[in-house]
Design an enzyme around this catalytic site. Structure first.
Site, mmCIF file in Angstrom:
data_model
loop_
_atom_site.group_PDB
_atom_site.id
_atom_site.type_symbol
_atom_site.label_atom_id
_atom_site.label_comp_id
_atom_site.label_asym_id
_atom_site.label_seq_id
_atom_site.Cartn_x
_atom_site.Cartn_y
_atom_site.Cartn_z
ATOM 1 N N ASP A 103 0.844 -1.198 0.000
ATOM 2 C CA ASP A 103 0.000 0.000 0.000
ATOM 3 C C ASP A 103 0.877 1.244 0.000
ATOM 4 O O ASP A 103 2.034 1.203 0.436
ATOM 5 C CB ASP A 103 -0.879 0.031 1.270
ATOM 6 C CG ASP A 103 -1.859 -1.125 1.305
ATOM 7 O OD1 ASP A 103 -2.177 -1.674 0.240
ATOM 8 O OD2 ASP A 103 -2.298 -1.473 2.425
ATOM 9 N N ILE A 104 0.289 2.349 -0.408
ATOM 10 C CA ILE A 104 1.057 3.610 -0.463
ATOM 11 C C ILE A 104 1.629 3.974 0.904
ATOM 12 O O ILE A 104 2.725 4.519 1.018
ATOM 13 C CB ILE A 104 0.191 4.748 -1.068
ATOM 14 C CG1 ILE A 104 1.047 5.976 -1.333
ATOM 15 C CG2 ILE A 104 -1.020 5.080 -0.205
ATOM 16 C CD1 ILE A 104 0.436 6.993 -2.267
#
Ligand code: URA
Length: 242
Positions: A103-104
């Site tokens: 995920d970012i």
């Protein structure tokens, strides 16, 4: 293959740039200066040098990246910086891509390669490759949560395979926990959603390892390096050409 193609693949420049190097007599084939771009060579047999340094063309490259937060694990995006923006020209020329996604807001170990067969094998659900994460959690993780992880957590859309939850520390005053979680699959937001099912939430997530590869202690956030020969050898368990 043609000598100029080989030299370009070794990242000495574009075809026209390597022709200049040939004219400048900077290239030798088997110890003899060669200035003909069309010269046919066998990269497995012939010894090619640039300024007397041996050149080796690699089909596949492998980089370990310590992904920082705020960067997406994709090869292109209109708005966000991608992991490819962290690489130099060599990595981008080799058309590497991330093996799986973080995920970012997740940081830590990401393998980048242009070896599609390896990526496929490492991501295949059938291979049950272990991925280990360190998570900071808001809330106190318990022995019951450990048991639920071991049984296989039920997400809305997926029944998770058994996973290991190790409680490293709990802080009653701050109502927080530090845990290590090992999963053998890679569903969307899997760790965050598994923790959520236990009524807590992940506040920080770092990937420590994937299969035999671990995040090196000396690799700063945003930095990357090639695999060592031992790390590369450890990937032979996947049974694909490396
Ligand atoms: N699980 C998550 O929730 N996020 C990640 O980035 C990786 C695993």
């Amino acid at each position: 293959m043609r000598l100029d193609k080989f030299l370009a693949k070794c990242n000495l420049g574009t075809r026209s740039q390597v022709r200049v190097l040939l004219k400048q007599k900077q290239i030798k084939v088997n110890g003899q200066v060669e200035n003909q771009p069309k010269r046919q060579i066998d990269e497995k047999v012939d010894a090619i040098t640039f300024r007397d340094e041996p050149l080796k063309y690699e089909t596949f490259v492998y980089y370990l990246l310590n992904k920082p937060k705020g960067i997406i694990s994709a090869t292109e995006d209109d708005k966000q910086k991608t992991v490819l923006d962290l690489l130099d020209d060599e990595g981008r020329h080799k058309l590497v891509f991330p093996v799986g996604r973080l995920d970012i807001d997740t940081h830590g170990l990401l393998l980048l390669t242009n070896n599609g067969k390896l990526a496929h094998a490492m991501l295949s659900p059938k291979k049950h490759v272990a991925k280990v994460y360190l998570a900071e959690v808001s809330g106190i993780m318990t022995e019951e949560d450990k048991e639920a992880f071991a049984q296989g957590i039920d997400l809305k859309d997926h029944h998770c395979q058994p996973a290991q939850l190790k409680i490293l520390a709990t802080d009653l005053a701050n109502q927080s926990s530090r845990v290590e979680i090992t999963i053998h699959e890679g569903k969307f937001h899997q760790i965050k959603r598994m923790v959520q099912v236990c009524g807590k939430s992940v506040t920080d997530l770092q990937r420590l390892s994937i299969g035999p590869l671990s995040l090196p202690n000396d690799l700063d956030l945003g930095d990357y390096r090639r695999l060592t020969p031992d790390e590369l050898e450890s990937l032979s368990i996947f049974g694909v050409d490396l």
